[in-house]
Design a protein around this motif. Sequence first.
Motif, PDB file in Angstrom:
ATOM      1  N   PRO A   1       0.801  -1.230   0.000  1.00  0.00           N
ATOM      2  CA  PRO A   1       0.000   0.000   0.000  1.00  0.00           C
ATOM      3  C   PRO A   1       0.833   1.279   0.000  1.00  0.00           C
ATOM      4  N   ARG A   2       0.397   2.213  -0.812  1.00  0.00           N
ATOM      5  CA  ARG A   2       0.853   3.595  -0.784  1.00  0.00           C
ATOM      6  C   ARG A   2      -0.339   4.444  -1.170  1.00  0.00           C
ATOM      7  N   THR A   3      -0.311   5.715  -0.868  1.00  0.00           N
ATOM      8  CA  THR A   3      -1.475   6.566  -1.107  1.00  0.00           C
ATOM      9  C   THR A   3      -1.940   6.497  -2.553  1.00  0.00           C
ATOM     10  N   ILE A   4      -3.222   6.220  -2.744  1.00  0.00           N
ATOM     11  CA  ILE A   4      -3.845   6.244  -4.065  1.00  0.00           C
ATOM     12  C   ILE A   4      -4.429   7.635  -4.281  1.00  0.00           C
ATOM     13  N   ALA A   5      -4.149   8.225  -5.432  1.00  0.00           N
ATOM     14  CA  ALA A   5      -4.661   9.548  -5.763  1.00  0.00           C
ATOM     15  C   ALA A   5      -5.901   9.420  -6.646  1.00  0.00           C
ATOM     16  N   LEU A   6      -6.926  10.184  -6.321  1.00  0.00           N
ATOM     17  CA  LEU A   6      -8.150  10.257  -7.118  1.00  0.00           C
ATOM     18  C   LEU A   6      -8.319  11.685  -7.623  1.00  0.00           C
ATOM     19  N   GLY A   7      -8.555  11.838  -8.928  1.00  0.00           N
ATOM     20  CA  GLY A   7      -8.740  13.168  -9.486  1.00  0.00           C
ATOM     21  C   GLY A   7      -7.498  13.725 -10.136  1.00  0.00           C
ATOM     22  N   THR A   8      -6.557  12.873 -10.463  1.00  0.00           N
ATOM     23  CA  THR A   8      -5.300  13.338 -11.050  1.00  0.00           C
ATOM     24  C   THR A   8      -5.417  13.604 -12.547  1.00  0.00           C
ATOM     25  N   ASN A   9      -6.414  13.024 -13.196  1.00  0.00           N
ATOM     26  CA  ASN A   9      -6.600  13.235 -14.632  1.00  0.00           C
ATOM     27  C   ASN A   9      -7.909  13.998 -14.873  1.00  0.00           C
TER      28      ASN A   9
END
Length: 387
Positions: A150-158
């Motif tokens: 696990p590492r931080t998942i980014a939402l809204g990058t595209n």
Amino acid sequence: MFLICSKAAVTLPPMTQSFALQADVPAPADAARRRGRGAVSNASGRFEPYARIEEDDGWDSLGDLPPFRTEVALEKARTAITRNQSPDIAFDRSINPYRGCEHGCVYCFARPTHAFLGLSPGLDFESKLTAKPNVADLLRRELAAPNYKPRTIALGTNTDPYQPIERTHRLTRKILEVLEETRHPVGLVTKSALVLRDLDILARMATQGLAKVAISITTLDPKLAREMEPRAPTPSRRLATVAALAQAGVPVTVLTAPIIPSLNDHEIDRLLEAAHGAGATEAGYVLLRLPNEIKDLVQEWLLERHPGKVRRILSLVRDTRGGKLYDSGWGVRQTGEGPVAWMIGRRFEAAAKRLKLDRRRLRLRTDLFTPPRGTGGRIQEQLNLFG
């Protein structure tokens, strides 16, 4: 009617030639047809061999064309998590439940990705959208992989995960439900007040150090915001969203993006002051980026909306990009270089420091992660009993 011709046959109008832009330039779409949209035209993507140009045949044929309405296609995605190795980006994985974005921000750096679908980065990008209804199921499967770390998942990058069609499809909500269940860290970037619909999940995750939200605010001027981001919430609504998130205990960053020289750069101090007053604890900025088709879309928009500033703005952009309209080099694509970029950067840093918005970026926890149950067959389920 439409004329279809080879791109090599398309000539640039004199006003465009004076800016030495390298791309085919279509005729602007009829203003009534594109009302409420950000882009001025609907040029074919860079991979298409032909350009389609609207041309009145003398029978007022353009007036018979329907307006650009939002259409949503469903895509059976193969994977949920997209990975990157970019050295100037703070995350290495992200999820994008939608392709295209109805907010219609004319400057959106994601617009060129629509060309890979055979669609226009112009009006098609904000009206012909794609949703991935199986994205949450795929995410659950990928998080259950034995070698997943696990590492931080980014939402809204595209594209924005809370664009208007999220009200119906609820894909972002389903993703957050999986991430909360597995206690997986997530960072969200959005312009939309719709993020408050999921405040129940985000607040619970935030108490465990598993969630943070960045709200993008380009300007405090509602008129300019309407022009640049026609279907995104107003600046005041976004500030209210910052306040609601902060009051619920969700860490909030404000992104002043993009900063456009001679258009909104004078707002840096006031914008950060407003964000700080609403409860933001961090701040970041991105200088205007003009890769691929965006340079033409932004120029067309400037010629229509701010004709008296177009030469000045593009000249300043070139000053921040080594004489070009864009430089994709690592480390400079976000902030530019040269005296103009330096002054913008120092002004932002000074304001952020004064308001204590320059703290080190919050790191979310990864040690609480628990792989999802029931996704790896009977053997995996039995193994999970010992986890």
